[in-house]
Scaffold this motif. Sequence first.
Motif, PDB file in Angstrom:
ATOM      1  N   THR A   1       0.898  -1.313  -0.128  1.00  0.00           N
ATOM      2  CA  THR A   1       0.028   0.073  -0.040  1.00  0.00           C
ATOM      3  C   THR A   1       0.741   1.324  -0.017  1.00  0.00           C
ATOM      4  O   THR A   1       0.588   2.345  -0.412  1.00  0.00           O
ATOM      5  CB  THR A   1      -0.779  -0.040   1.248  1.00  0.00           C
ATOM      6  OG1 THR A   1      -0.007   0.035   2.443  1.00  0.00           O
ATOM      7  CG2 THR A   1      -1.958  -1.160   1.253  1.00  0.00           C
ATOM      8  N   HIS A   2       2.090   1.184   0.547  1.00  0.00           N
ATOM      9  CA  HIS A   2       2.927   2.370   0.559  1.00  0.00           C
ATOM     10  C   HIS A   2       4.390   1.885   0.880  1.00  0.00           C
ATOM     11  O   HIS A   2       4.552   0.994   1.108  1.00  0.00           O
ATOM     12  CB  HIS A   2       2.445   3.230   1.821  1.00  0.00           C
ATOM     13  CG  HIS A   2       3.005   4.601   1.778  1.00  0.00           C
ATOM     14  ND1 HIS A   2       3.858   4.993   2.794  1.00  0.00           N
ATOM     15  CD2 HIS A   2       2.728   5.804   1.117  1.00  0.00           C
ATOM     16  CE1 HIS A   2       4.373   6.104   2.588  1.00  0.00           C
ATOM     17  NE2 HIS A   2       3.691   6.626   1.602  1.00  0.00           N
TER      18      HIS A   2
ATOM     19  N   SER B   1       4.573  -0.951   3.492  1.00  0.00           N
ATOM     20  CA  SER B   1       3.293  -1.293   4.397  1.00  0.00           C
ATOM     21  C   SER B   1       2.502  -2.225   3.387  1.00  0.00           C
ATOM     22  O   SER B   1       2.663  -1.902   2.193  1.00  0.00           O
ATOM     23  CB  SER B   1       2.700  -0.340   4.968  1.00  0.00           C
ATOM     24  OG  SER B   1       2.347   0.878   3.718  1.00  0.00           O
ATOM     25  N   SER B   2       1.420  -2.894   3.864  1.00  0.00           N
ATOM     26  CA  SER B   2       0.824  -3.977   3.200  1.00  0.00           C
ATOM     27  C   SER B   2      -0.638  -4.316   3.753  1.00  0.00           C
ATOM     28  O   SER B   2      -1.011  -3.912   4.990  1.00  0.00           O
ATOM     29  CB  SER B   2       1.548  -5.384   3.090  1.00  0.00           C
ATOM     30  OG  SER B   2       0.828  -6.321   2.421  1.00  0.00           O
TER      31      SER B   2
ATOM     32  N   ARG C   1       7.300  -3.699   6.855  1.00  0.00           N
ATOM     33  CA  ARG C   1       8.266  -4.197   6.916  1.00  0.00           C
ATOM     34  C   ARG C   1       9.416  -3.319   6.692  1.00  0.00           C
ATOM     35  O   ARG C   1       9.525  -2.244   6.092  1.00  0.00           O
ATOM     36  CB  ARG C   1       8.563  -5.275   5.891  1.00  0.00           C
ATOM     37  CG  ARG C   1       7.861  -6.509   6.118  1.00  0.00           C
ATOM     38  CD  ARG C   1       8.054  -7.503   4.853  1.00  0.00           C
ATOM     39  NE  ARG C   1       7.267  -8.676   5.212  1.00  0.00           N
ATOM     40  CZ  ARG C   1       7.686 -10.010   4.939  1.00  0.00           C
ATOM     41  NH1 ARG C   1       8.778 -10.428   4.794  1.00  0.00           N
ATOM     42  NH2 ARG C   1       6.840 -11.072   5.456  1.00  0.00           N
ATOM     43  N   LEU C   2      10.524  -3.444   7.681  1.00  0.00           N
ATOM     44  CA  LEU C   2      11.681  -2.602   7.518  1.00  0.00           C
ATOM     45  C   LEU C   2      13.034  -3.055   6.891  1.00  0.00           C
ATOM     46  O   LEU C   2      13.532  -4.233   7.396  1.00  0.00           O
ATOM     47  CB  LEU C   2      12.189  -1.846   9.067  1.00  0.00           C
ATOM     48  CG  LEU C   2      13.221  -1.157   9.220  1.00  0.00           C
ATOM     49  CD1 LEU C   2      13.051   0.104   8.643  1.00  0.00           C
ATOM     50  CD2 LEU C   2      13.683  -0.824  10.755  1.00  0.00           C
TER      51      LEU C   2
ATOM     52  N   THR D   1      -5.430  -3.567   7.235  1.00  0.00           N
ATOM     53  CA  THR D   1      -4.336  -3.109   6.147  1.00  0.00           C
ATOM     54  C   THR D   1      -3.571  -2.169   6.747  1.00  0.00           C
ATOM     55  O   THR D   1      -4.265  -0.979   7.329  1.00  0.00           O
ATOM     56  CB  THR D   1      -5.302  -2.550   5.149  1.00  0.00           C
ATOM     57  OG1 THR D   1      -6.042  -3.519   4.554  1.00  0.00           O
ATOM     58  CG2 THR D   1      -4.247  -1.819   3.964  1.00  0.00           C
ATOM     59  N   VAL D   2      -2.211  -1.959   6.753  1.00  0.00           N
ATOM     60  CA  VAL D   2      -1.462  -0.917   6.985  1.00  0.00           C
ATOM     61  C   VAL D   2      -1.187  -0.054   5.814  1.00  0.00           C
ATOM     62  O   VAL D   2      -0.659  -0.414   4.786  1.00  0.00           O
ATOM     63  CB  VAL D   2       0.049  -1.305   7.594  1.00  0.00           C
ATOM     64  CG1 VAL D   2       0.934  -0.154   7.832  1.00  0.00           C
ATOM     65  CG2 VAL D   2      -0.118  -2.409   8.669  1.00  0.00           C
ATOM     66  N   THR D   3      -2.093   1.280   6.000  1.00  0.00           N
ATOM     67  CA  THR D   3      -2.275   1.821   4.629  1.00  0.00           C
ATOM     68  C   THR D   3      -0.871   2.954   4.493  1.00  0.00           C
ATOM     69  O   THR D   3      -0.770   3.558   3.390  1.00  0.00           O
ATOM     70  CB  THR D   3      -3.377   3.215   5.125  1.00  0.00           C
ATOM     71  OG1 THR D   3      -3.294   3.844   6.536  1.00  0.00           O
ATOM     72  CG2 THR D   3      -4.646   2.321   5.139  1.00  0.00           C
ATOM     73  N   SER D   4       0.008   3.075   5.721  1.00  0.00           N
ATOM     74  CA  SER D   4       1.297   3.989   5.549  1.00  0.00           C
ATOM     75  C   SER D   4       2.214   3.693   6.691  1.00  0.00           C
ATOM     76  O   SER D   4       1.515   3.509   7.673  1.00  0.00           O
ATOM     77  CB  SER D   4       1.056   5.531   5.062  1.00  0.00           C
ATOM     78  OG  SER D   4       0.461   5.784   6.058  1.00  0.00           O
ATOM     79  N   ALA D   5       3.477   3.801   6.365  1.00  0.00           N
ATOM     80  CA  ALA D   5       4.215   3.914   7.690  1.00  0.00           C
ATOM     81  C   ALA D   5       5.548   4.790   7.171  1.00  0.00           C
ATOM     82  O   ALA D   5       6.107   4.680   6.030  1.00  0.00           O
ATOM     83  CB  ALA D   5       4.886   2.511   7.874  1.00  0.00           C
ATOM     84  N   VAL D   6       5.788   5.612   7.729  1.00  0.00           N
ATOM     85  CA  VAL D   6       6.634   6.813   7.655  1.00  0.00           C
ATOM     86  C   VAL D   6       7.908   6.879   8.557  1.00  0.00           C
ATOM     87  O   VAL D   6       7.426   6.791   9.822  1.00  0.00           O
ATOM     88  CB  VAL D   6       6.095   8.108   7.223  1.00  0.00           C
ATOM     89  CG1 VAL D   6       5.017   8.068   6.218  1.00  0.00           C
ATOM     90  CG2 VAL D   6       5.197   8.599   8.666  1.00  0.00           C
ATOM     91  N   PHE D   7       8.968   7.140   8.196  1.00  0.00           N
ATOM     92  CA  PHE D   7       9.993   7.676   9.230  1.00  0.00           C
ATOM     93  C   PHE D   7       9.834   9.227   9.736  1.00  0.00           C
ATOM     94  O   PHE D   7       9.173   9.904   9.110  1.00  0.00           O
ATOM     95  CB  PHE D   7      11.438   7.674   8.368  1.00  0.00           C
ATOM     96  CG  PHE D   7      11.703   6.129   8.236  1.00  0.00           C
ATOM     97  CD1 PHE D   7      12.362   5.420   9.164  1.00  0.00           C
ATOM     98  CD2 PHE D   7      11.598   5.620   6.690  1.00  0.00           C
ATOM     99  CE1 PHE D   7      12.576   3.999   8.843  1.00  0.00           C
ATOM    100  CE2 PHE D   7      12.116   4.305   6.734  1.00  0.00           C
ATOM    101  CZ  PHE D   7      12.377   3.294   7.399  1.00  0.00           C
ATOM    102  N   THR D   8      10.276   9.487  10.731  1.00  0.00           N
ATOM    103  CA  THR D   8      10.649  10.733  11.376  1.00  0.00           C
ATOM    104  C   THR D   8      12.097  11.007  11.261  1.00  0.00           C
ATOM    105  O   THR D   8      12.816  10.129  11.001  1.00  0.00           O
ATOM    106  CB  THR D   8      10.120  10.745  12.977  1.00  0.00           C
ATOM    107  OG1 THR D   8      10.995  10.117  13.700  1.00  0.00           O
ATOM    108  CG2 THR D   8       8.517  10.519  12.827  1.00  0.00           C
TER     109      THR D   8
END
Length: 494
Positions: A327-328, A341-342, A348-349, A369-376
Amino acid sequence: MPVESGSSAAARQAKQKRKSHSLSIRRTNSTEQDRSGLQRDMLEGQDSKLPLSLRTNLLDLFSQIEREFENLYLENIELRREIDQLNDRLAAEGHAFEGSDLTKGALKTKASHSTSQLSQKLKTTYKASTSKIVSSFKATTSRAVCQLVREYVSHRDGIWDLSVTRTQPVVLGTASADHTAMLWSIETGKCLLKYLGHQGSVNSIKFHPTEQMALTASGDQTAHIWRYMVQLPTPQPVADLTTPCEDDLDFSDKDEADGELEGPNDCPSVRVATTTLRSHQGVVIAADWLVGGKQVVTASWDRAANLYDVETSELVHSLTGHDQELTHCCTHPTQRLVVTSSRDTTFRLWDFRDPSIHSVNVFQGHTDTVTSAVFTVGDNVVSGSDDRTVKVWDLKNMRSPIATIRTDSAVNRISVSVNQRIIALPHDNRQVRLFDMSGVRLARLPRSNRQGHRRMVCCSAWCEDNATCNLFTCGFDRQAIGWNINIPALLQEK
């Protein structure tokens, strides 16, 4: 003799009372007999499927009810007569009341008067308490101002993604389901350039860290890298910014025009990509630049993420392992790290810091569903999901989240501000909410006076260096919106 005559007179009065009472009983009994006879006549003359005994009992009960009402009616007449006498006496003594007629409700009994006073007291207390709650809430939110500054309207379909350039000139980029990507002047809201190279929905747009190049991902199973050159128009006066960030009333979707939006006037276009990345067997849903801008990563519905070399457009790594569509994808701003993300409820990292090997870690922190995963900028990852939660993770210890944000709607592509680390959450229910990294809610962007999104909000993007608009959102109402967020006021309200 006087005593005897007095006692005989009292005896006669008592005898007369007993006689009149016995006569009234006889009259009542005779009336009841007449009624029972009438009831029998009614029963015989009616065609009913009820048994005769049941019908008789019903009529007897109705007769008793009627007698009770007769007694109440007689008592009411007597009370009215006494009230009239009291009114006449008060009027004779000079105590006049306005509208003394009982039918107008001026003279009430003590019980009704006390009930009215109690009701009025409750109403007054309720209004006062609720008004205090509302006024205190408005006072809090008026200091934390979230203002709509600019609307960017020209797309003919929903906008999936948006991003802001990292180089001068600073412009806004949008990716739309109408098969186009557009670049906008942030200050004027004018479209500066349109990219027409894709044959499918444009699902993602990201800008090169140092050069005037854009990376777009599309439903045509490709990702494109294309160069742009834009000239900013003369800035125009900013619109009035007076709308406080409150929990405002919503407005109906039918207010939105159903007709096609007009395209941008005299907007130049780019039709050919500099580099086309082909390796996926499904929709490419997202793409991003790795630190340095020499490699890009793409995420696809074919359950894989691919790492490409920009100069040669060759596939370097195929990152497989997700059980369902991706997804992202997002890259770390300073390190060679990628997070994907999926729909398989995981993200997954991927670690590419060692050129010889790359490692992967799987995180199962959501139930949908994980729609997004972002770093800070720091050592955190923030993930959003359709399970209506957002979770903050520490890269040094990813066993469990350090904060969990629970919402009332699915969360789409989130973004985190670089300096203050404020999380902007775009929702399916058309809301945009702001939280800090500890999970404390700071504000909700306004949606009144025909402001805000009228459809699902797909993405958010921060641009803290811009004095006019420091937050952008886009959605399926075919528009992007630039907001001015008073961040110091938001943090002061924590």
